[in-house]
Design a protein around this motif. Structure first.
Motif, short mmCIF file in Angstrom:
data_model
loop_
_atom_site.label_atom_id
_atom_site.label_comp_id
_atom_site.label_asym_id
_atom_site.label_seq_id
_atom_site.Cartn_x
_atom_site.Cartn_y
_atom_site.Cartn_z
N VAL A 152 -23.09 96.96 -50.95
CA VAL A 152 -23.40 97.62 -49.68
C VAL A 152 -24.92 97.78 -49.57
CG1 VAL A 152 -23.06 99.67 -48.25
CG2 VAL A 152 -21.22 98.85 -49.75
N VAL A 153 -25.46 97.38 -48.42
CA VAL A 153 -26.87 97.60 -48.11
C VAL A 153 -26.96 98.85 -47.24
CG1 VAL A 153 -28.96 96.67 -47.07
CG2 VAL A 153 -27.35 95.14 -48.23
N LYS A 154 -27.65 99.88 -47.75
CA LYS A 154 -27.78 101.13 -47.03
C LYS A 154 -29.09 101.15 -46.24
CE LYS A 154 -25.21 103.75 -50.52
NZ LYS A 154 -25.28 104.89 -51.49
N GLU A 155 -29.16 102.11 -45.33
CA GLU A 155 -30.40 102.30 -44.57
C GLU A 155 -31.50 102.79 -45.51
OE1 GLU A 155 -32.50 101.99 -41.07
OE2 GLU A 155 -30.33 101.69 -41.25
N GLY A 156 -32.66 102.17 -45.41
CA GLY A 156 -33.79 102.59 -46.23
C GLY A 156 -33.84 101.92 -47.58
N GLU A 157 -33.24 100.73 -47.75
CA GLU A 157 -33.32 100.02 -49.02
C GLU A 157 -33.19 98.52 -48.83
OE1 GLU A 157 -30.13 101.45 -51.44
OE2 GLU A 157 -28.61 100.23 -50.45
N PHE A 158 -33.76 97.79 -49.77
CA PHE A 158 -33.59 96.34 -49.85
C PHE A 158 -32.59 96.05 -50.98
CE2 PHE A 158 -38.01 96.82 -48.35
CZ PHE A 158 -38.00 96.02 -47.23
N LYS A 159 -31.80 94.99 -50.81
CA LYS A 159 -30.95 94.48 -51.88
C LYS A 159 -31.45 93.08 -52.25
CE LYS A 159 -27.85 97.78 -52.43
NZ LYS A 159 -27.68 98.50 -53.71
N VAL A 160 -31.90 92.94 -53.48
CA VAL A 160 -32.47 91.68 -53.95
C VAL A 160 -31.39 90.93 -54.74
CG1 VAL A 160 -34.30 90.59 -55.29
CG2 VAL A 160 -34.75 92.72 -54.04
N VAL A 161 -31.03 89.73 -54.26
CA VAL A 161 -30.00 88.91 -54.91
C VAL A 161 -30.70 87.89 -55.80
CG1 VAL A 161 -28.04 87.37 -54.55
CG2 VAL A 161 -28.49 89.22 -52.91
N ARG A 162 -30.37 87.91 -57.09
CA ARG A 162 -30.96 86.99 -58.06
C ARG A 162 -29.88 86.04 -58.58
NH1 ARG A 162 -35.80 89.29 -60.64
NH2 ARG A 162 -36.18 91.39 -59.83
N GLN A 163 -30.32 84.85 -58.85
CA GLN A 163 -29.43 83.85 -59.45
C GLN A 163 -30.15 83.22 -60.64
OE1 GLN A 163 -27.29 81.31 -56.73
NE2 GLN A 163 -27.40 79.56 -58.13
N PHE A 164 -29.65 83.54 -61.82
CA PHE A 164 -30.29 83.12 -63.07
C PHE A 164 -31.74 83.60 -63.11
CE2 PHE A 164 -27.09 79.72 -62.24
CZ PHE A 164 -26.20 80.07 -63.27
N GLY A 165 -31.98 84.84 -62.64
CA GLY A 165 -33.31 85.42 -62.67
C GLY A 165 -34.18 85.08 -61.49
N GLU A 166 -33.82 84.09 -60.71
CA GLU A 166 -34.61 83.69 -59.56
C GLU A 166 -34.09 84.39 -58.31
OE1 GLU A 166 -35.72 79.63 -57.03
OE2 GLU A 166 -34.48 79.52 -58.83
N ILE A 167 -35.04 84.86 -57.47
CA ILE A 167 -34.67 85.55 -56.23
C ILE A 167 -34.13 84.53 -55.23
CG2 ILE A 167 -35.50 86.95 -54.31
CD1 ILE A 167 -37.60 88.10 -56.16
N LYS A 168 -32.87 84.70 -54.85
CA LYS A 168 -32.24 83.80 -53.89
C LYS A 168 -32.25 84.37 -52.46
CE LYS A 168 -30.69 80.45 -54.78
NZ LYS A 168 -31.31 79.11 -54.85
N ASP A 169 -32.16 85.70 -52.36
CA ASP A 169 -32.08 86.28 -51.03
C ASP A 169 -32.45 87.76 -51.11
OD1 ASP A 169 -31.70 86.60 -48.36
OD2 ASP A 169 -29.51 86.52 -48.41
N VAL A 170 -32.92 88.31 -49.99
CA VAL A 170 -33.23 89.74 -49.87
C VAL A 170 -32.54 90.25 -48.62
CG1 VAL A 170 -35.01 91.49 -49.60
CG2 VAL A 170 -35.44 89.51 -51.05
N LYS A 171 -31.62 91.18 -48.79
CA LYS A 171 -30.90 91.75 -47.67
C LYS A 171 -31.53 93.10 -47.29
CE LYS A 171 -27.65 88.55 -47.74
NZ LYS A 171 -27.50 87.57 -46.65
N HIS A 172 -31.78 93.28 -46.01
CA HIS A 172 -32.37 94.54 -45.55
C HIS A 172 -31.60 95.14 -44.39
CE1 HIS A 172 -34.05 92.46 -42.02
NE2 HIS A 172 -34.29 91.47 -42.85
N THR A 173 -30.58 94.41 -43.88
CA THR A 173 -29.77 94.93 -42.77
C THR A 173 -28.59 95.71 -43.35
OG1 THR A 173 -30.34 93.01 -41.44
CG2 THR A 173 -28.46 94.32 -40.73
N PRO A 174 -28.36 96.96 -42.93
CA PRO A 174 -27.24 97.73 -43.45
C PRO A 174 -25.91 97.03 -43.19
CG PRO A 174 -28.76 99.14 -42.24
CD PRO A 174 -29.19 97.73 -41.98
N GLY A 175 -25.02 97.07 -44.20
CA GLY A 175 -23.70 96.46 -44.06
C GLY A 175 -23.16 95.99 -45.40
N LEU A 176 -21.99 95.30 -45.35
CA LEU A 176 -21.34 94.77 -46.54
C LEU A 176 -21.74 93.32 -46.75
CD1 LEU A 176 -17.72 96.21 -46.16
CD2 LEU A 176 -19.50 96.99 -47.73
N HIS A 177 -22.00 92.97 -48.00
CA HIS A 177 -22.35 91.60 -48.36
C HIS A 177 -21.66 91.27 -49.67
CE1 HIS A 177 -25.53 91.47 -45.26
NE2 HIS A 177 -25.72 92.75 -45.60
N MET A 178 -21.64 89.97 -49.99
CA MET A 178 -20.95 89.53 -51.20
C MET A 178 -21.82 88.56 -51.97
SD MET A 178 -17.08 88.07 -51.47
CE MET A 178 -16.08 88.66 -52.80
#
Length: 325
Positions: free
Chosen positions: A59-85
């Protein structure tokens, strides 16, 4: 009646007859587990899939970034509130705050333009604006804060080094108000240049102190400077007072001279007009004029204690005696 008589014999016979009439029990057949093995496996797999799916939803909450890593490398940064997988077992998710944060800087000693050492205590309000740049160039939030502190200390030392001590501590100095804005602007320029992904909202100088070894001497010098400034104001005020008094006296003398001149002119004009009227009046009757002049002379010469010795037959005495012929 015989001794072995049993009154309940009929009941016992009936009970035995009832037990003999019951149907014989069937034998239980064993459960064939092989028949349900596939169903159990399918249910178990579905359960595992559901558990893994729920475990990889974030879950991405208001006021935070979610950094998605794959084998240590940053693949994506989510900043919009909501559910992600995320992809199970391959990707991981970390959280970076997006809200404003306070950062207390360590106390530092700097030199002012007039070669005085002071101790400053600052704090900053900052936030992360680009989580990917922040992680790529700073590594972590702690490292980003440390780099920001280094930039702030460098800029503060440079800016305060161009000011005198009195300009820094004087609250009435207008440059003190804009100094914090200048520091904030310069620090943000350095952070953007190195792409640290953070932004400084505000930098404030919370406290400025003197080192203990020269604090008293600076206070004495400040007192001496304030006394010198006070004496300068007193001297200026005294000089202004004397100048105003001299100017006022000059204006009073000029006004009195002008008034006296105008009064003399008015009096002369009045005397001339009176003389003209007298001449016109007395010319009509010279004898009356002579009598009037004589009476006027009496007023100037005769008083309460005056003694006049004149001949009794003089015209002057005749008039005094009331003889007018």
């Amino acid at each position: 009646m015989a001794d072995n008589y049993n009154p309940f014999s009929n009941l016992e016979d009936k009970f035995k007859a009832t037990q003999n009439k019951k149907k014989p029990q069937k034998e239980k057949t064993p459960i064939d587990f092989k028949k349900y093995t596939k169903s159990f496996i399918a249910i178990f797999i579905m359960f595992v899939v559901v558990v893994i799916a729920f475990a990889n939803i974030y879950v991405v909450k208001e006021g935070e970034f979610k950094v998605v890593r794959q084998f240590g490398e940053i693949k994506d940064v989510k900043h919009t509130p909501g559910l992600h997988m995320k992809i199970p077992f391959i990707q991981s998710v970390t959280t970076v705050p997006k809200y404003q944060m306070n950062y207390k800087l360590s106390e530092a000693e700097i030199n002012t333009k007039d070669k005085r050492r002071i101790i400053i205590d600052n704090f900053a309000v900052w936030r992360v604006v680009n989580a990917k740049e922040m992680i790529s160039n700073a590594g972590s939030l702690i490292n980003a804060g440390s780099r920001m502190e280094e930039f702030i200390y460098s800029v503060v030392r440079s800016e305060l080094g161009q000011l005198n001590y009195n300009e820094i501590i004087n609250d009435e100095n207008s440059s003190r108000g804009s100094l914090n804005d200048q520091i904030t602007t310069h620090v943000n320029e350095l952070l953007q240049k190195d792409k640290y992904g953070i932004e400084v909202i505000d930098v404030r100088i919370k406290r400025t102190d003197l080192p203990e070894e020269n604090e008293q001497s600076v206070y004495n010098e400040m007192i001496s400077e304030r006394q010198s400034i006070a004496q300068k104001f007193l001297s200026t005020g005294d000089a202004d007072k004397r100048r105003i008094e001299a100017d006022t006296d000059r204006q009073v003398r000029e006004m009195l001279a002008t008034a006296k001149k105008e009064a003399a002119m008015i009096a002369a004009e009045g005397d001339a007009e009176a003389a003209k009227i007298y001449n016109e009046s007395f010319s009509k009757d010279p004898e009356f004029y002579s009598l009037y002049r004589t009476l006027e002379s009496y007023k100037r010469t005769i008083g309460e204690d005056s003694m006049i010795i004149i001949p009794s037959d003089s015209p002057y005495a005749k008039i005094l005696s009331g003889y007018l012929e």
